[in-house]
Design an enzyme around this catalytic site. Structure first.
Site, PDB file in Angstrom:
ATOM      1  N   GLU A 145       0.999   7.916 -10.577  1.00 42.67           N
ATOM      2  CA  GLU A 145       2.273   8.480 -10.110  1.00 42.67           C
ATOM      3  C   GLU A 145       3.421   7.469 -10.217  1.00 42.67           C
ATOM      4  OE1 GLU A 145       4.071  10.622  -6.051  1.00 42.67           O
ATOM      5  OE2 GLU A 145       2.222   9.457  -5.954  1.00 42.67           O
TER       6      GLU A 145
ATOM      7  N   LYS B 296       6.463  17.578  -8.733  1.00 42.21           N
ATOM      8  CA  LYS B 296       5.712  17.514  -7.479  1.00 42.21           C
ATOM      9  C   LYS B 296       6.313  18.482  -6.456  1.00 42.21           C
ATOM     10  CE  LYS B 296       4.078  14.005  -4.154  1.00 42.21           C
ATOM     11  NZ  LYS B 296       4.165  12.547  -3.822  1.00 42.21           N
TER      12      LYS B 296
ATOM     13  N   CYS C  96      -0.455  13.363  -6.062  1.00 39.05           N
ATOM     14  CA  CYS C  96      -0.694  12.667  -4.794  1.00 39.05           C
ATOM     15  C   CYS C  96      -0.820  13.624  -3.594  1.00 39.05           C
ATOM     16  CB  CYS C  96       0.407  11.631  -4.579  1.00 39.05           C
ATOM     17  SG  CYS C  96      -0.065  10.261  -3.475  1.00 39.05           S
TER      18      CYS C  96
END
Length: 261
Positions: free
Chosen positions: A41, A111, A145
Site C-alpha cells: 500500500e 480504497k 489494508c
C-alpha cells in the site's frame, strides 16, 4: 499461478526514491519468473505524509502507468502495483492500479474504507466501487489494508466469482496476528486464494509488521515472510477450486433473503 509479493521498505514522502527502489525490486522478483508481482500500500509516499500529500501524490496514476506499465510489458509479467497516493479531480485517493503482461491497465480501485484511527479519512477521499479483473484468465480482486475488516466488501466480490483475493497493506506490527486471522477467514469463507503484501519499516512511532502471507481456499498457509524487506514467492494451483466449492457449496446454500446489512 506463481505470485511474488514485494514486502517493501519505503521512504516517507520520497516518491522518486520509492519508484526507483520499487522498480529494482520488481526486476529482482521477475528473475524468478512469477506470473504476477504485487507491491504494498501507498509505496510511492509511505503511509502517509500529511503536510504535502497532494503535491507528492501521483496525478491520475500517470507515473505508475508510464513506469510500471512499461515494466510489465518489458518483463512480460502481471503487476499489481500495490496502491499509491493519487490525485484525481483535485482530491487525493488511495488507488490500486494493475497491469497485465502487455502493460495494459486492467484494474483501478480506490480504497473504500479509510483508516480513521490514523486520520486517513481527513486526507484521502474514499472510493465508491467494487472491482474485479482477470489475470491470465483467473478472476482477481484487490482490496487495501483496512478493507479486510469489512467482509461485506469481499463477499460482494466473491458472489460474483473470485479466484484470488489480493490485499495490499501498511499493517502495523502490533496487529499482525489479527491480519493473519482475518486473511485466513476471508480465504475460507470465500473459497479463494487470499494473500496480503504488507510493508515493513518504521515511520514516526509506527512499526510496520511485514509478515506477508498467502493462504489457499482451505486456509492452509502456503507462504509467509519475515519482518524485514523481502520478496516472497507462492505457487497457487487453482485447479482444485471447483471441487472445493462443490464439496461445501456455501454460495448455493446462502440465504440472501434473510440478510440485512
Amino acid at each position: 499461478m506463481k505470485f511474488s509479493l514485494i514486502q517493501m521498505d519505503m521512504a516517507l514522502g520520497a516518491p522518486d526514491a520509492n519508484f526507483a527502489h520499487a522498480k529494482d525490486l520488481i526486476r529482482e522478483a521477475a528473475a524468478e519468473k512469477p506470473d504476477a508481482i504485487v507491491l504494498p500500500e501507498t509505496w510511492n509516499v509511505g503511509f502517509f505524509p500529511r503536510e504535502n500529500l497532494a503535491s507528492l501524490a501521483d496525478e491520475n496514476g500517470a507515473r505508475v502507468t508510464e513506469e510500471l506499465g512499461a515494466l510489465a510489458k518489458e518483463l512480460q509479467v502481471n503487476i499489481v502495483a500495490g496502491s499509491v497516493a493519487n490525485v484525481k479531480n483535485g482530491r487525493v485517493y488511495n488507488t490500486s492500479l494493475t497491469f497485465d503482461r502487455q502493460g495494459n491497465l486492467v484494474n483501478e480501485y480506490d480504497k473504500t474504507h479509510l483508516f480513521s484511527p490514523m486520520g486517513e479519512h481527513e486526507f484521502f477521499t474514499p472510493g465508491n466501487k467494487v472491482t474485479r479483473f482477470k489475470l491470465d484468465s483467473y478472476t482477481c480482486g484487490v482490496i487495501i489494508c483496512y478493507d479486510i475488516r469489512f467482509p461485506e466488501l469481499i463477499r460482494t466480490m466473491s458472489v460474483q466469482g473470485l479466484d484470488f483475493l489480493i490485499v495490499v497493506s501498511q499493517w502495523p506490527k502490533v496487529r499482525v496476528p489479527q491480519l493473519g486471522a482475518l486473511l485466513r477467514a476471508r480465504a475460507i469463507e470465500n473459497q479463494c486464494f487470499a494473500m496480503v503484501c504488507n510493508s515493513c519499516g518504521t515511520f514516526g512511532e509506527t512499526v510496520y509488521g511485514g509478515n506477508s502471507l498467502v493462504f489457499d481456499p482451505l486456509g492452509v498457509q502456503l507462504a509467509e515472510a519475515g519482518t524485514g524487506e523481502e520478496i516472497l514467492f507462492a505457487d497457487c494451483d487453482p485447479s482444485g477450486l471447483r471441487s472445493i466449492r462443490e464439496s461445501i457449496n456455501v454460495f448455493r446454500d446462502r440465504r440472501p433473503e434473510l440478510y440485512r446489512l
